[in-house]
Enzyme design. Structure first.
Site, PDB file in Angstrom:
ATOM      1  N   CYS A   1     -19.906   0.263  -1.806  1.00  0.00           N
ATOM      2  CA  CYS A   1     -20.112  -0.528  -2.953  1.00  0.00           C
ATOM      3  C   CYS A   1     -21.436  -0.111  -3.657  1.00  0.00           C
ATOM      4  CB  CYS A   1     -20.085  -1.859  -2.908  1.00  0.00           C
ATOM      5  SG  CYS A   1     -18.529  -2.419  -2.479  1.00  0.00           S
TER       6      CYS A   1
ATOM      7  N   LEU B   1     -16.970 -10.271  -1.537  1.00  0.00           N
ATOM      8  CA  LEU B   1     -17.238 -10.457  -0.081  1.00  0.00           C
ATOM      9  C   LEU B   1     -18.063  -9.276   0.394  1.00  0.00           C
ATOM     10  CD1 LEU B   1     -15.137  -8.239   1.061  1.00  0.00           C
ATOM     11  CD2 LEU B   1     -13.271  -9.633   0.805  1.00  0.00           C
ATOM     12  N   ARG B   2     -18.611  -9.605   1.686  1.00  0.00           N
ATOM     13  CA  ARG B   2     -19.386  -8.532   2.442  1.00  0.00           C
ATOM     14  C   ARG B   2     -18.662  -8.264   3.555  1.00  0.00           C
ATOM     15  NH1 ARG B   2     -24.110 -12.129   4.056  1.00  0.00           N
ATOM     16  NH2 ARG B   2     -22.265 -13.466   4.206  1.00  0.00           N
TER      17      ARG B   2
ATOM     18  N   ASP C   1       0.999  -1.184   0.140  1.00  0.00           N
ATOM     19  CA  ASP C   1       0.249   0.044   0.036  1.00  0.00           C
ATOM     20  C   ASP C   1       0.779   1.284  -0.092  1.00  0.00           C
ATOM     21  OD1 ASP C   1      -3.296   0.239   0.620  1.00  0.00           O
ATOM     22  OD2 ASP C   1      -2.056   2.029   0.754  1.00  0.00           O
TER      23      ASP C   1
HETATM   24  P1  NAD Z   1     -10.110   0.706   0.280  1.00  0.00           P
HETATM   25  O1  NAD Z   1     -10.126   1.988   0.141  1.00  0.00           O
HETATM   26  O2  NAD Z   1     -10.246   0.211   1.686  1.00  0.00           O
HETATM   27  O3  NAD Z   1      -8.481   0.308  -0.119  1.00  0.00           O
HETATM   28  C1  NAD Z   1      -7.835   0.941  -1.225  1.00  0.00           C
HETATM   29  C2  NAD Z   1      -6.342   1.022  -0.903  1.00  0.00           C
HETATM   30  O4  NAD Z   1      -5.699   0.986  -2.054  1.00  0.00           O
HETATM   31  C3  NAD Z   1      -6.033   2.037   0.082  1.00  0.00           C
HETATM   32  O5  NAD Z   1      -5.190   1.615   1.178  1.00  0.00           O
HETATM   33  C4  NAD Z   1      -5.240   2.723  -0.977  1.00  0.00           C
HETATM   34  O6  NAD Z   1      -4.119   3.645   0.024  1.00  0.00           O
HETATM   35  C5  NAD Z   1      -4.569   1.801  -1.873  1.00  0.00           C
HETATM   36  N1  NAD Z   1      -3.832   2.538  -2.977  1.00  0.00           N
HETATM   37  C6  NAD Z   1      -4.364   3.074  -3.850  1.00  0.00           C
HETATM   38  N2  NAD Z   1      -3.533   3.350  -4.930  1.00  0.00           N
HETATM   39  C7  NAD Z   1      -2.486   2.423  -4.588  1.00  0.00           C
HETATM   40  C8  NAD Z   1      -1.225   2.076  -5.354  1.00  0.00           C
HETATM   41  N3  NAD Z   1      -0.950   2.680  -6.659  1.00  0.00           N
HETATM   42  N4  NAD Z   1      -0.354   1.345  -4.798  1.00  0.00           N
HETATM   43  C9  NAD Z   1      -0.509   0.902  -3.827  1.00  0.00           C
HETATM   44  N5  NAD Z   1      -1.660   1.044  -2.846  1.00  0.00           N
HETATM   45  C10 NAD Z   1      -2.705   1.831  -3.309  1.00  0.00           C
HETATM   46  O7  NAD Z   1     -10.798   0.047  -0.851  1.00  0.00           O
HETATM   47  P2  NAD Z   1     -11.935  -1.338  -0.766  1.00  0.00           P
HETATM   48  O8  NAD Z   1     -12.868  -1.176  -0.017  1.00  0.00           O
HETATM   49  O9  NAD Z   1     -10.587  -2.227  -0.412  1.00  0.00           O
HETATM   50  O10 NAD Z   1     -12.041  -1.609  -2.210  1.00  0.00           O
HETATM   51  C11 NAD Z   1     -11.026  -1.660  -3.221  1.00  0.00           C
HETATM   52  C12 NAD Z   1     -12.099  -2.242  -4.450  1.00  0.00           C
HETATM   53  O11 NAD Z   1     -12.722  -3.263  -4.466  1.00  0.00           O
HETATM   54  C13 NAD Z   1     -12.947  -1.351  -4.922  1.00  0.00           C
HETATM   55  O12 NAD Z   1     -12.919  -1.236  -6.329  1.00  0.00           O
HETATM   56  C14 NAD Z   1     -14.321  -1.639  -4.606  1.00  0.00           C
HETATM   57  O13 NAD Z   1     -15.418  -1.210  -5.321  1.00  0.00           O
HETATM   58  C15 NAD Z   1     -14.006  -3.136  -4.618  1.00  0.00           C
HETATM   59  N6  NAD Z   1     -14.885  -4.039  -3.608  1.00  0.00           N
HETATM   60  C16 NAD Z   1     -15.092  -3.680  -2.299  1.00  0.00           C
HETATM   61  C17 NAD Z   1     -15.784  -4.487  -1.342  1.00  0.00           C
HETATM   62  C18 NAD Z   1     -15.936  -3.922   0.216  1.00  0.00           C
HETATM   63  O14 NAD Z   1     -16.741  -4.534   0.703  1.00  0.00           O
HETATM   64  N7  NAD Z   1     -15.212  -2.892   0.726  1.00  0.00           N
HETATM   65  C19 NAD Z   1     -16.364  -5.384  -1.768  1.00  0.00           C
HETATM   66  C20 NAD Z   1     -16.191  -6.074  -3.200  1.00  0.00           C
HETATM   67  C21 NAD Z   1     -15.289  -5.226  -4.286  1.00  0.00           C
END
Ligand code: NAD
Length: 434
Positions: A263, A153-154, A30
């Site tokens: 989401c 995932l949820r 990250d």
């Molecule tokens: P999040 O914001 O919790 O995490 C994203 C992370 O990526 C952050 O920590 C950020 O610092 C890091 N990041 C961004 N650019 C980066 C780079 N170039 N290098 C390294 N790290 C980088 O997001 P999330 O909730 O985990 O969601 C991620 C994706 O998954 C989204 O597209 C979301 O729609 C999808 N998703 C989320 C969920 C959920 O329940 N949260 C479920 C299914 C799908």
């Protein structure tokens, strides 16, 4: 296999820890230095049940590590997952792909040998093509495949969902990449989890189609709840009566204050944009988005009405701030609409959430955070249940009403039986029930 997760958020951290638990060698990257520092100290950057133990045991076993150094993490990886955020772009609702594009550039620069780059972020149809062209431009001689593998995932049940999913969807037409994905998910395959191999575009669309469908289901039962209130019916029994029909199913039929979270709101908007641009508008999803937005706005009026039509100078106690229980995620939570509207109407707010208060403080100003549900009730003119945390499900009504100025409860999650509350002297208002 050597797996790298780019992005260590809700999805990247959970997926990384679970892949490590399957026996793969995982590095989570990250760019947020604070997040990686905390993980090095064993402190979880998010609240997710079971995550701390899973991370700790896999770190101890030497299968899971964390870094901010993408080049080190990527160079020897067999598969690199992109699990960065794809928030709504301001103004047009499209998914903001800047983090995905950036990650693609950085991976292309540092990969060595054949690498399968897997898009786990939720991305619009065609993003796989975009990632492929960015990577080919940055590294024209690179040997790689780009695969879509959306995550279902949820939050709050993420580990169970990852390890025992209803299905895994993999989008690629490349047989070499397919073999790698098969190997990666072999532990689930042995478990008889359906693994759906399809093309990349179809896989990308499946994720949006699934989330939009669930959002439609929620908006539908919420509108049924409004109708129940007008005609004197009970929405919980309507939900049961229709949900027992296997074609409909029981899940996602709980009426409430409107969906929120990280989401559904952004994914429905992004799907609308994609469909409009493709001249195949998803009008059902458009109606759902409008219905849900209006609903969240109307919830404050419902609370004000339950308080006699005026909350100016009154104290409202709020139980729960996160968009659902068992997470600290505040993204697009209904509380972010409801609480400011109550403040604007002149109410004083005291609130408690078991895990979300740190996050909530960043988003909600002018409210008092207190410790525990009974402190929320102290001198309150009304108590509002916004999130159905388990610890709110068996409150001591006598103790609450002793502490409150007047015993009024607005239960936006229908967690109580109306008769129980009324027998205990409460004015009780819920959703879609008398
Ligand atoms: P999040 O914001 O919790 O995490 C994203 C992370 O990526 C952050 O920590 C950020 O610092 C890091 N990041 C961004 N650019 C980066 C780079 N170039 N290098 C390294 N790290 C980088 O997001 P999330 O909730 O985990 O969601 C991620 C994706 O998954 C989204 O597209 C979301 O729609 C999808 N998703 C989320 C969920 C959920 O329940 N949260 C479920 C299914 C799908």
């Amino acid at each position: 296999m050597r797996v790298t997760m780019v992005g260590t958020g809700y999805v990247g951290l959970v997926s990384g820890a679970c892949f490590a638990d399957f026996g793969h060698q995982v590095i989570c990257v990250d760019k947020d230095v604070g997040k990686i520092d905390r993980l090095h100290q064993g402190i979880m950057p998010i609240f997710e049940p079971g995550l701390e133990d899973l991370v700790e045991s896999n770190v101890k076993a030497g299968r899971l590590s964390f870094t901010t150094d993408l080049s080190e993490a990527v160079k020897d990886a067999d598969t690199v997952f992109i699990a960065v955020g794809t928030p709504s772009r301001r103004g047009d609702g499209h998914a903001d792909l800047s983090y995905v594009e950036q990650a693609a550039r950085e991976i292309a620069e540092h990969m060595r040998g054949y690498t399968v780059v897997v898009n786990k972020s939720t991305v619009p149809v065609g993003t796989g093509d975009l990632v492929q062209s960015i990577m080919a431009e940055v590294n024209p001689t690179g040997d790689f495949s780009v695969v879509s593998n959306p995550e279902f995932l949820r939050e709050g049940a993420a580990i169970g969902d990852f390890k025992r999913p209803d299905r895994v969807v993999v989008g690629t037409e490349d047989e070499r990449a397919r073999q790698v994905m098969r190997e990666l998910y072999r532990p689930l395959f042995l478990n008889e989890t359906p693994i759906l191999f399809t093309d990349r575009r179809t896989s990308e669309l499946i994720k949006y189609a699934a989330n939009a469908f669930l959002a439609v289901k929620i908006a539908y039962i919420n509108e049924m709840a409004d109708l129940c209130e007008q005609v004197g019916a009970n929405v919980q029994e309507v939900a049961r009566g229709i949900g027992l029909d296997n074609r409909i199913g029981k899940k996602f039929l709980n009426a409430g204050p409107g969906y929120g979270g990280s989401c559904f709101p952004k994914d429905t908007l992004a799907l609308m944009r994609t469909a409009q641009e493709a001249h195949a508008p998803v009008t059902i999803v458009e109606a759902t988005v409008a219905s849900n937005t209006n609903r969240k706005k109307r919830m404050a009026s419902k609370i004000i009405e339950a308080c006699g039509g005026d909350v100016s100078g009154k104290t409202i106690g709020i139980l729960g701030l996160t968009f659902k229980p068992n997470t600290d995620d505040m993204r697009d939570s209904p509380s972010l609409d409801i609480v400011p509207a109550l403040l604007a109407a002149g109410a004083r707010i005291q609130a408690y959430d078991p895990e979300g208060m740190e996050e909530a403080k960043k988003e909600l100003t002018g409210i008092e955070m207190v410790e525990g549900p009974y402190s929320v009730a102290e001198n309150a003119d009304a108590l509002v249940i916004l999130t159905e945390w388990d610890q709110f499900r068996a409150l001591d009504f006598e103790r609450l009403s002793r502490q409150m100025k007047q015993p009024v409860m607005v239960d936006l999650r229908n967690i109580y039986n109306p008769d129980d509350l009324r027998q205990n002297g409460f004015t009780y208002v819920s959703i879609g029930r008398k």
